[in-house]
Design a protein around this motif. Structure first.
Motif, PDB file in Angstrom:
ATOM      1  N   PHE A 750       1.226  -9.662  17.513  1.00  0.00           N
ATOM      2  CA  PHE A 750       0.163 -10.659  17.368  1.00  0.00           C
ATOM      3  C   PHE A 750       0.398 -11.565  16.161  1.00  0.00           C
ATOM      4  CE2 PHE A 750      -1.527  -6.635  19.039  1.00  0.00           C
ATOM      5  CZ  PHE A 750      -1.820  -7.040  20.331  1.00  0.00           C
ATOM      6  N   ASN A 751       1.616 -11.452  15.584  1.00  0.00           N
ATOM      7  CA  ASN A 751       2.019 -12.244  14.415  1.00  0.00           C
ATOM      8  C   ASN A 751       1.215 -11.880  13.171  1.00  0.00           C
ATOM      9  OD1 ASN A 751       3.960 -14.123  13.553  1.00  0.00           O
ATOM     10  ND2 ASN A 751       2.422 -15.732  13.439  1.00  0.00           N
ATOM     11  N   LYS A 752       0.690 -10.667  13.161  1.00  0.00           N
ATOM     12  CA  LYS A 752      -0.073 -10.192  12.011  1.00  0.00           C
ATOM     13  C   LYS A 752       0.847  -9.386  11.102  1.00  0.00           C
ATOM     14  CE  LYS A 752      -4.202  -7.559  10.728  1.00  0.00           C
ATOM     15  NZ  LYS A 752      -5.329  -6.746  11.239  1.00  0.00           N
ATOM     16  N   ALA A 753       0.869  -9.722   9.812  1.00  0.00           N
ATOM     17  CA  ALA A 753       1.749  -9.058   8.856  1.00  0.00           C
ATOM     18  C   ALA A 753       1.296  -7.617   8.617  1.00  0.00           C
ATOM     19  CB  ALA A 753       1.776  -9.821   7.546  1.00  0.00           C
ATOM     20  N   TYR A 754       2.270  -6.742   8.396  1.00  0.00           N
ATOM     21  CA  TYR A 754       1.956  -5.355   8.056  1.00  0.00           C
ATOM     22  C   TYR A 754       3.041  -4.827   7.110  1.00  0.00           C
ATOM     23  CZ  TYR A 754       5.547  -3.940  11.429  1.00  0.00           C
ATOM     24  OH  TYR A 754       6.738  -3.769  12.095  1.00  0.00           O
ATOM     25  N   LYS A 755       2.740  -3.711   6.441  1.00  0.00           N
ATOM     26  CA  LYS A 755       3.653  -3.125   5.466  1.00  0.00           C
ATOM     27  C   LYS A 755       4.417  -1.960   6.092  1.00  0.00           C
ATOM     28  CE  LYS A 755       2.432  -5.861   2.116  1.00  0.00           C
ATOM     29  NZ  LYS A 755       3.393  -6.857   1.596  1.00  0.00           N
ATOM     30  N   LEU A 756       5.717  -1.911   5.811  1.00  0.00           N
ATOM     31  CA  LEU A 756       6.537  -0.817   6.311  1.00  0.00           C
ATOM     32  C   LEU A 756       6.634   0.331   5.315  1.00  0.00           C
ATOM     33  CD1 LEU A 756       7.818  -3.615   7.634  1.00  0.00           C
ATOM     34  CD2 LEU A 756       9.415  -1.962   8.583  1.00  0.00           C
ATOM     35  N   LEU A 757       6.408   0.027   4.018  1.00  0.00           N
ATOM     36  CA  LEU A 757       6.510   1.041   2.967  1.00  0.00           C
ATOM     37  C   LEU A 757       5.294   0.949   2.058  1.00  0.00           C
ATOM     38  CD1 LEU A 757      10.261   0.441   2.093  1.00  0.00           C
ATOM     39  CD2 LEU A 757       9.359   2.496   3.215  1.00  0.00           C
ATOM     40  N   ASN A 758       5.112   1.984   1.267  1.00  0.00           N
ATOM     41  CA  ASN A 758       4.020   1.999   0.288  1.00  0.00           C
ATOM     42  C   ASN A 758       4.516   1.443  -1.049  1.00  0.00           C
ATOM     43  OD1 ASN A 758       1.911   3.780   1.782  1.00  0.00           O
ATOM     44  ND2 ASN A 758       3.825   4.938   1.948  1.00  0.00           N
ATOM     45  N   SER A 759       3.567   0.983  -1.855  1.00  0.00           N
ATOM     46  CA  SER A 759       3.898   0.622  -3.239  1.00  0.00           C
ATOM     47  C   SER A 759       2.663   0.843  -4.105  1.00  0.00           C
ATOM     48  CB  SER A 759       4.376  -0.832  -3.339  1.00  0.00           C
ATOM     49  OG  SER A 759       3.300  -1.726  -3.132  1.00  0.00           O
ATOM     50  N   PHE A 760       2.876   0.940  -5.415  1.00  0.00           N
ATOM     51  CA  PHE A 760       1.792   1.210  -6.357  1.00  0.00           C
ATOM     52  C   PHE A 760       1.912   0.296  -7.574  1.00  0.00           C
ATOM     53  CE2 PHE A 760       2.514   5.082  -4.006  1.00  0.00           C
ATOM     54  CZ  PHE A 760       1.244   5.596  -3.764  1.00  0.00           C
ATOM     55  N   THR A 761       0.791   0.095  -8.255  1.00  0.00           N
ATOM     56  CA  THR A 761       0.833  -0.500  -9.599  1.00  0.00           C
ATOM     57  C   THR A 761       0.788   0.659 -10.581  1.00  0.00           C
ATOM     58  OG1 THR A 761      -1.583  -0.714  -9.622  1.00  0.00           O
ATOM     59  CG2 THR A 761      -0.311  -2.615  -8.858  1.00  0.00           C
ATOM     60  N   ALA A 762       1.621   0.575 -11.635  1.00  0.00           N
ATOM     61  CA  ALA A 762       1.687   1.676 -12.590  1.00  0.00           C
ATOM     62  C   ALA A 762       0.450   1.687 -13.494  1.00  0.00           C
ATOM     63  CB  ALA A 762       2.946   1.543 -13.434  1.00  0.00           C
ATOM     64  N   GLU A 763       0.200   2.835 -14.087  1.00  0.00           N
ATOM     65  CA  GLU A 763      -0.937   2.979 -15.000  1.00  0.00           C
ATOM     66  C   GLU A 763      -0.690   2.205 -16.289  1.00  0.00           C
ATOM     67  OE1 GLU A 763       2.071   6.108 -15.996  1.00  0.00           O
ATOM     68  OE2 GLU A 763       1.187   5.276 -14.149  1.00  0.00           O
ATOM     69  N   VAL A 764      -1.764   1.873 -16.980  1.00  0.00           N
ATOM     70  CA  VAL A 764      -1.701   1.274 -18.322  1.00  0.00           C
ATOM     71  C   VAL A 764      -2.247   2.311 -19.302  1.00  0.00           C
ATOM     72  CG1 VAL A 764      -2.460  -0.605 -19.810  1.00  0.00           C
ATOM     73  CG2 VAL A 764      -1.986  -1.041 -17.373  1.00  0.00           C
TER      74      VAL A 764
END
Length: 870
Positions: A750-764
């Motif tokens: 449907f031409n809708k973007a999706y993620k194949l992998l996970n990602s995170f923002t690191a802690e501060v």
């Protein structure tokens, strides 16, 4: 110069003269330049040809133009396209195969042409036409290919070829109808499994005798002749389903052959299926009638000299064929001597007909006088016709002249008004298996009665109405201006102006009946019947209103419309045209104050349509009638697909129902949710099944139903989407590099973007090492992904090690995880050189990104190519 032979120049730059010497092309520079100019001028025509082919059109005929200077392609739709290369002797050849014989410009050649599943029947070989032989080789015709030419066959389609001044050729493939057929299957057989196609009901024969037709023309001795069927067709009937379904069957050529391609039957005549198959005609189902070829004898079948009586036969169209499902020969062929000689013909005692209309003996008239009643029940003239080889109508010449009767074979027309109410008896002559001489031609009667003098209306009152349950939109306004104008006498106009109401009578069979009822000319229901809508049931609220359509009128002099309400939820209301002859009875005072009644006939025609918000297909989900079924993420062994999601406004439909129609193990349709199809996951992409979709437009209106056929294929929105890899280099300055979520992106079907992998923002962290801002998820792997791997491939694969990297959040911090951890998330891979190895800067390393989705579909490997940077 005759450009028919110009191909020799174009192919070889030199041309051999009749004396065997070589002639330089320079002698023909003018001709070549002229040829190039004509090719350039034909550019628009070639583009038009390509556009028609690209839009799915197919050619129905290919022929030279009348002046012989070009080739014209006629398509099933759109304007014909003509390609010309003009000179004084004409230019261009049409080379085609018809019934296994080569034709050049419609002239048959002494060359038989073989057919092949993989090879074309005609090719260009060394500048001349060559045709396929039974051994698979090609035989030269010796006919040079012209500067513009077209070659092919119904089975293969056609190829237009044009040469330019340098000998380069431009080709346009032009399909025929038959070449587009991808499959044919037997639909519902019309004979028992063990029955033969030819039996005494559908053939006429008499041992070694010479049979005759009604004109006393003799058939060949010992001939076997296809009998006429009751509907006027001739020969045995075979029902087939053709794919694709959008080809006009009139453009197709069907043959009934044995496994060696032999046949005793003519090419099929195509008709619409009868009975239970009739509705399926929209789905590519057709009835084919195969008549025996002239000259085929009983002995031919007994001896098997053409085909054996026990041969299994198949229907062939183009390069598609059914299974061999039909037996060929006569039952009891070894002893059979004569066919049916009695009880061949029976007709109704009397059938009504209309004046001025043409009727076929094999068609229908009316069971009652149809005067002014188009919905009188239809009645077939014939009740039986078996074992008849030929038939014709005749009538006394004096009666023909008196009543204006014309006869054309088995068709007749009665046109003189003197025939109103008259009973006319035609003579029917026919021949059967006993017809070997003039005195054995059979004779019978066909009795018809012409309608009474027609009751006609002086005016027609028409109105259209969009069906609605909204009380503010359920009224149709029937205009009265023409009815008022039909009152022409001055005294009668006064009566009209003084009247304040109508009464109504519906005329049927020339007889008025109380009430107001309109009838559809179509038939609906399990027992087909004409739908009727009447006052006080489907129609209500007859009111005289003024021209503003809001204010009631107290007298006809003020009235512009008759306002009628329509209830769309009544059983007989459907989107259709309803009509009847209505006598409007008007009573009012004349100029002397005396009451007077006017009877005013008028045809009322009411067109009902469904609202624009009616259910419709969502085009992007369909390819023709084929539906790609994605459904929700499967949780079991089946993909659950809600067919309603492929339709606009399905929630506004009543009784949206999907029914399996496949002739094999059907995919289940849920009983409670009769619009959800269960598709086994192991049959995605490999199986397509047929379903019928039906829905009512309004509750209660059981005949206002749309029914259509669709073909469902289970598919994956991940597989049908796209994956894009943005990473192009592998930075090994530190010995390893990573492949992460940011390096790859996916879009589903449907031409809708999706993620194949996970990602995170690191802690501060605070200065003391405590968590100031907790780590958080950034990208989340799409739930439709079941498994994803990165695998090194190619020559350098052995130099690298690919390590899966998992992360999780613990106490607000992002930490490494094991794949066995419940909360572990795959974030990508680390790609590192193996110990004690080296690799050159700029080398290329390739990987396969292998993905399996929750539909159980393994996507084709996504190739990843990275350049090493050190």
């Amino acid at each position: 110069m005759n450009k028919k032979f110009l191909s020799a120049i174009l192919f070889g730059a030199l041309m051999v003269s009749s004396t065997g010497t070589f002639v330089s092309c320079k002698d023909y520079d003018d001709d070549i330049e002229n040829l190039q100019g004509q090719i350039t001028a034909n550019a628009d025509a070639i583009k038009a040809l390509q556009d028609l082919v690209g839009s799915g059109k197919y050619v129905t005929s290919v022929a030279k133009t009348a002046d012989g200077h070009g080739i014209t392609f006629t398509f099933n739709q759109g304007d014909p396209v003509t390609i010309t290369l003009d000179d004084e002797t004409g230019s261009g050849d049409v080379v085609k195969v018809v019934d296994g014989i080569l034709y050049i410009n419609d002239e048959p050649q002494e060359l038989k042409v073989a057919t092949s599943e993989t090879k074309p029947s005609i090719i260009m070989q060394d500048g001349v036409w060559a045709v396929l032989q039974e051994d698979g080789t090609y035989k030269s015709t010796g006919v040079p290919v012209s500067g513009v030419s077209v070659a092919g066959s119904e089975a293969d389609g056609f190829t237009l070829t044009i040469f330019d001044k340098d000998g380069n050729k431009q080709e346009v493939k032009v399909p025929s109808a038959s070449s587009l057929v991808t499959s044919i299957a037997i639909a519902v057989p019309v004979v028992e499994d063990e029955a033969s196609l030819l039996n005494e009901k559908n053939v006429v024969y008499y041992g070694s005798k010479e049979l005759i037709n009604v004109s006393e023309v003799k058939y060949p001795k010992d001939a076997i002749i296809s009998a006429l069927n009751e509907d006027g067709t001739r020969g045995v009937a075979v029902n087939v389903v053709v794919t694709p379904t959008n080809i006009d069957p009139a453009d197709l050529k069907f043959n009934l052959v044995n496994s060696e391609g032999a046949t005793i039957f003519e090419e099929a005549v195509v008709s619409t299926p009868k009975g239970a198959l009739q509705r399926a005609a929209m789905d590519g189902v057709y009835t084919l009638h195969f008549a025996l070829k002239e000259g085929v004898t009983v002995a031919d079948i007994k001896k098997g000299s053409i085909i054996s009586q026990d041969d299994a036969l198949a229907v062939v169209c183009g390069k598609a064929a059914t299974a061999f499902e039909y037996k060929a020969g006569l039952e009891n062929a070894a002893t059979i001597t004569q066919g049916k000689t009695t009880g061949n013909y029976e007709a109704k005692d009397n059938t009504y007909v209309k004046l001025g209309e043409t009727y076929s003996l094999f068609g229908k008239g009316y069971a009652a006088d149809p005067s002014a009643n188009p919905n009188a029940a239809a009645q077939a003239f014939l009740t039986k016709l078996e074992g008849v080889s030929d038939i014709a109508l005749s009538l006394d010449e004096n009666l023909k002249s008196l009543y204006g009767i014309t006869i054309d074979g088995t068709n007749f027309t009665i046109s003189n008004e003197a025939a109103y109410g008259k009973e006319i008896t035609f003579t029917v002559k026919y021949t059967n298996s006993a017809s070997v001489a003039q005195n054995s031609i059979q004779s019978a009667n066909l009795k018809v009665t012409v309608q009474k003098a027609a009751v006609t209306a002086g005016v027609t009152l028409k109105a259209s109405h969009i069906l609605s349950t909204d009380a503010t939109k359920n009224t149709v306004y029937l205009p009265l201006a023409d009815l008022a104008a039909s009152v022409t006498a001055a005294g009668d106009k006064i009566v009209w102006n003084n009247a304040n109401a109508f009464t109504y009578k519906t005329v049927a069979n020339n007889t008025p009946a109380d009430g107001f009822a309109l009838t559809s000319s179509k038939k609906y229901g399990a027992t087909p019947a004409n739908l009727k809508i009447a006052k006080d049931t489907e129609l209500g609220g007859f009111t005289l209103v003024k021209s503003d359509k809001k204010t009631d009128a107290t007298k006809l002099s003020e009235a512009a419309y008759l306002a009628i309400t329509v209830d769309p939820e009544q059983e007989n209301v459907t989107a259709d045209v309803y009509s009847a002859l209505i006598q409007f009875v008007v009573t009012g005072n004349d100029v002397d104050g005396q009451s007077k009644t006017l009877t005013l006939p008028a045809t009322v025609e009411l067109t009902l349509t469904n609202p624009t918000s009616a259910v419709s297909r969502i085009p992007m989900y369909f390819d023709g009638d084929k539906l790609a079924a994605y459904g929700a993420v499967p949780t079991g062994a089946n993909l659950l697909y809600d067919v309603r999601t492929a339709y606009n406004n399905a929630d506004k439909a009543e009784k949206f129902t999907v029914t399996a129609k496949a002739d094999k193990d059907e995919w289940n349709v849920q009983e409670d949710n009769h619009y959800i199809v269960e598709i086994p996951l192991d049959e995605l992409y490999t199986e397509t099944q047929k379903f019928e979709v039906s829905y009512q437009h309004f509750a209660g209106a059981i005949n206002n139903v749309t029914t259509e056929t669709i073909y469902i294929t289970g598919q994956s929105p991940i597989k049908d989407g796209t994956i894009t890899v943005s990473k192009t280099t592998l930075d090994l300055a530190t010995g390893s590099d990573s492949f992460l979520s940011a390096d790859v992106a996916g879009k589903d079907a449907f031409n809708k973007a999706y993620k194949l992998l996970n990602s995170f923002t690191a802690e501060v962290l605070n200065a003391d090492g405590t968590v100031k801002t907790a780590a958080a998820a950034k990208d989340v792997q799409d739930t439709r992904i079941d498994d994803i791997k990165l695998v090194a491939t190619g020559e350098n694969a052995g130099a690298f090690e690919v390590t899966y990297v998992y992360k999780k959040i613990k106490d607000g911090k992002l930490v490494n995880a094991e794949d066995t951890d419940a909360d572990a998330k795959l974030v990508g891979w680390t790609i590192a050189l193996k110990p004690n190895t080296a690799i050159q800067n700029g080398a290329t390393i390739t990987f396969d990104l292998n993905i399996t989705d929750k539909w159980g579909v393994e996507l084709p490997a996504q190739k990843v190519s990275l350049t090493v940077k050190k």
